[in-house]
Design a protein around this motif. Sequence first.
Motif, PDB file in Angstrom:
ATOM      1  N   MET A   1       0.841  -1.205   0.000  1.00 37.22           N
ATOM      2  CA  MET A   1       0.000   0.000   0.000  1.00 37.22           C
ATOM      3  C   MET A   1       0.874   1.252   0.000  1.00 37.22           C
ATOM      4  O   MET A   1       0.580   2.221  -0.708  1.00 37.22           O
ATOM      5  N   LEU A   2       1.952   1.260   0.784  1.00 37.54           N
ATOM      6  CA  LEU A   2       2.848   2.412   0.835  1.00 37.54           C
ATOM      7  C   LEU A   2       3.513   2.646  -0.513  1.00 37.54           C
ATOM      8  O   LEU A   2       3.654   3.792  -0.971  1.00 37.54           O
ATOM      9  N   PHE A   3       3.897   1.559  -1.168  1.00 37.62           N
ATOM     10  CA  PHE A   3       4.524   1.668  -2.495  1.00 37.62           C
ATOM     11  C   PHE A   3       3.565   2.324  -3.486  1.00 37.62           C
ATOM     12  O   PHE A   3       3.929   3.247  -4.230  1.00 37.62           O
ATOM     13  N   THR A   4       2.323   1.857  -3.488  1.00 34.39           N
ATOM     14  CA  THR A   4       1.322   2.407  -4.409  1.00 34.39           C
ATOM     15  C   THR A   4       1.033   3.870  -4.080  1.00 34.39           C
ATOM     16  O   THR A   4       0.925   4.707  -4.984  1.00 34.39           O
ATOM     17  N   LYS A   5       0.928   4.180  -2.781  1.00 33.98           N
ATOM     18  CA  LYS A   5       0.673   5.563  -2.380  1.00 33.98           C
ATOM     19  C   LYS A   5       1.767   6.491  -2.879  1.00 33.98           C
ATOM     20  O   LYS A   5       1.500   7.555  -3.439  1.00 33.98           O
TER      21      LYS A   5
END
Length: 911
Positions: free
Chosen positions: A583-587
């Motif tokens: 999720m952090l990567f996508t954000k």
Amino acid sequence: MASVSAPAQAVSAPSAGLQRGIVKMVLSGCAIIVRGQPRGGPPPERQINLSNIRAGALARRAAQSQPDTKDTPDEAWAFQAREFLRKKLIGKEVCFTVEIKTPLGREYGMVYLGKDITGENIAESLVNEGLATVRREGVRGNNLDQVRLCELEDHAKASRKGMWSEGSSAHTIRDLKYTIENPRNFVDSLHQKPINAIIEHVRDGSVVRALLLPDYYLVTVMLSGVKCPTFKREADGTESPEPFAAEAKFFTESRLLQRDVQIILESCPNQVILGTILHPNGNITELLLKEGFARCVDWSMAVYTQGAEKLRAAERSAKERKVRIWKDYVAPTANLDQKDRQFVAKVMQVVNADAMVVKLNSGDYKTIHLSSIRPPRIEGEEKNKDKDKRFRPLYDIPYMFEAREFLRKKLIGKKVNVTVDYIRAATGPGESTPAFSERTCATVTIGGINIAEALVSKGLATVIRYRQDDDQRSSHYDELLAAEARAIKNGKGLHSKKEVPIHRVADISGDTQKAKQFLPFLQRAGRSEAVVEYVFSGSRLKLYMPKETCLITFLLAGIECPRSSRNTPGGMQVAEPFSDEAMLFTKELVMQREVEVEVESMDKAGNFIGWLHIEGVNLSVALVENALSKVHFTAERSNYYKTLVSAEEGCRQRKEKVWANYEEKPKEDVVHVSEEKERVAKYKPVYVTEVTDMLHLYAQDVETGGQLETLMDTMRAEIAAQPPVEGAYAPRRGDSCIAKFADGEWYRARVEKVASPAKVHVFYIDYGNRETVPCTRLAAIPPAFSTRTLPAQATEYAFAYIQVPQDEDARADVVDCVVRDIHNSQCLLNVEYSGASCPHVTIQFGDTKDDVGLGLVKEGLVMVDVRKEKHLQKMVKEYLNSQESAKSARLNIWRYGDFRADDADEFGYRR
């Protein structure tokens, strides 16, 4: 003040020694006030009257408390005598001897310019210039000073100097004007040009009485932009000074009292004249601030013409040195380290229109609020309108969307300079205000541009007004006020008189019906522009489609991403490993960025599935390359399959992240798996309750049919015993309810859309049919009969192995045939494979066990959907053989032969 010297024949006091002082003020042509040197505060003062001479009395204003009295004008040559002494003595050191002291304490003596009696005798100079007369009564011949004065007076008379000149002396009498009829017009007429003046009185450090030249207006002027401690008048008439009030007054007096200055009259709010006093030795306003005798005031800072930033800098200097009124000052950021006060960070997200989430060099995230500005907000009656409608601040508050977009386009992904101005403490909820957590408020700049100032100048935010003693404000507060003034003047944004922009943004997230209608448009559009509004997980996002002005939920195709923790009916589902990292990567890669999406299909919850691209990067591929997702088998038919498999293979071999525990399976296991993947036929009995226009069907499980009948009977009996109040229920989209069908019975339903109170679209969850009803035919569902007691009984299915005709007439023929054959009848159903929105099944007639879908192919009503899965090839072959038979017999769609080669699209089919 009397301007008559002591009579020459008065009894002389014992001769005092020579004394020294500095001339503070000239009261008249024959009286001065001298002061000592300051030592820890304002110095002592004393009035000295010149012996043996008399000068004219200056004008006096009538006492305001005595309306019958009149103003007293100047006596001839009185002002010229005062000016002669003022220009010669103010601020200069003099020495004097006191010759006489009256019983009332008045002192008379001789005054000399300089440190001893060799200096200029002031009384003699006045007489010599014809500006004073000698008191000759009782002149003694043995008093050389008196004799000298008489000789000088005779010489002045002979030379016709001053008052002894010929002609009228009317020109020496001033026409003093104590009041101005219209102060604002008077100030405006000067156009902020410097005018000459004499400071006649200092009330406190920042308020003076000035004589404007050459027209002799006597006006009270308050220094623009500052305020000094004042003297408060008590009930008994005495004055009590605030801390440092006396020191501030002396500071101004010692520099300006009876000095020649220039004044810029800048404004006149509420009959108070604001101005700036310019002296050759400096600007008193800045000096007062720098020495800690004054503080900046916002209400008059705006009119200051000499640069408000200079005043703020002077005040800041005094605060840092903690001098005088700032001796106990504690800076708002005093507890912060220097690295926490100023830093460079990358903007990751814009929150509404006054805050942003930034990524620090350490990798931590921090929310920063822009200092001293307030984003657009909705107030009053507008706030209470459409209470039933879900309030969305970003789209429903005027100019909030424009403000957010301004910041998003300017800042997202960029590095900015952050200067923390203050930390706003957390507050609890009040009667009309919500609770706020602690806020870090800062000035954010990029390329030298103050973002808050740019936002305010476009009319997309307003400036917060503070109490005067509130130092928790922007370090560029005056620039913000100036920017707001420009925006108001130019009618920008919030200050515009035009109609406010309205953003009608449809949120079709979770609305299956709307999503189905919208799907073909997105599929035909190819790549569509979008903005990522929110990231739910590594592969689940909310997108804003600017061209279509709608919000959709978007799932990344072709990958299997670790799931985040979430609430389920069975309790909290634990997050899978690396879900947070994904999720952090996508954000970091796409949050609030402009992207392109290719929509391929949708799931049964109304979520769209497809590919997302940002600056040439496919997000699905990027997640797989970074070992944060695995390739899903549905990617096989995509153009990105090879790229995904190649990226996955590298991560799998390196055993990174999601592949950390991967162990390659032995070859013999592969054979075992392939054997298990043979088609399994597990037909179960179902009751078909609805067939849709898109050839989907809804069916009930026969095994739970008895439970449904029991629940319906119990529910209707309870409703009959306690009928719902007609019109009492207010439907909202997504609500579970009960609805009265055309047969007069109540059924469980779900609200899909509320067009108006008379048009509510409902879906009957146990039967699959839809209807538009007035809200009077709806009621709240009794808790005992909700889906928690018994889940919705109608399940949606689609036919396996066949293509639904796109041509409306052809599709209508197929639907009619299916309705005629299986609607409201018991059949056998087997799930063959999963689809985007629902399972794909084969249906058999309950009695003959014939395949309904295969029968449609044999009749030439539909074409075969050729599946590539190996375990389904036997069924696909059977369907294709039946299709060839129908084609040979030229049945229905094959009546003109095989049309697929040239014009399949025209007939609504794809090969």
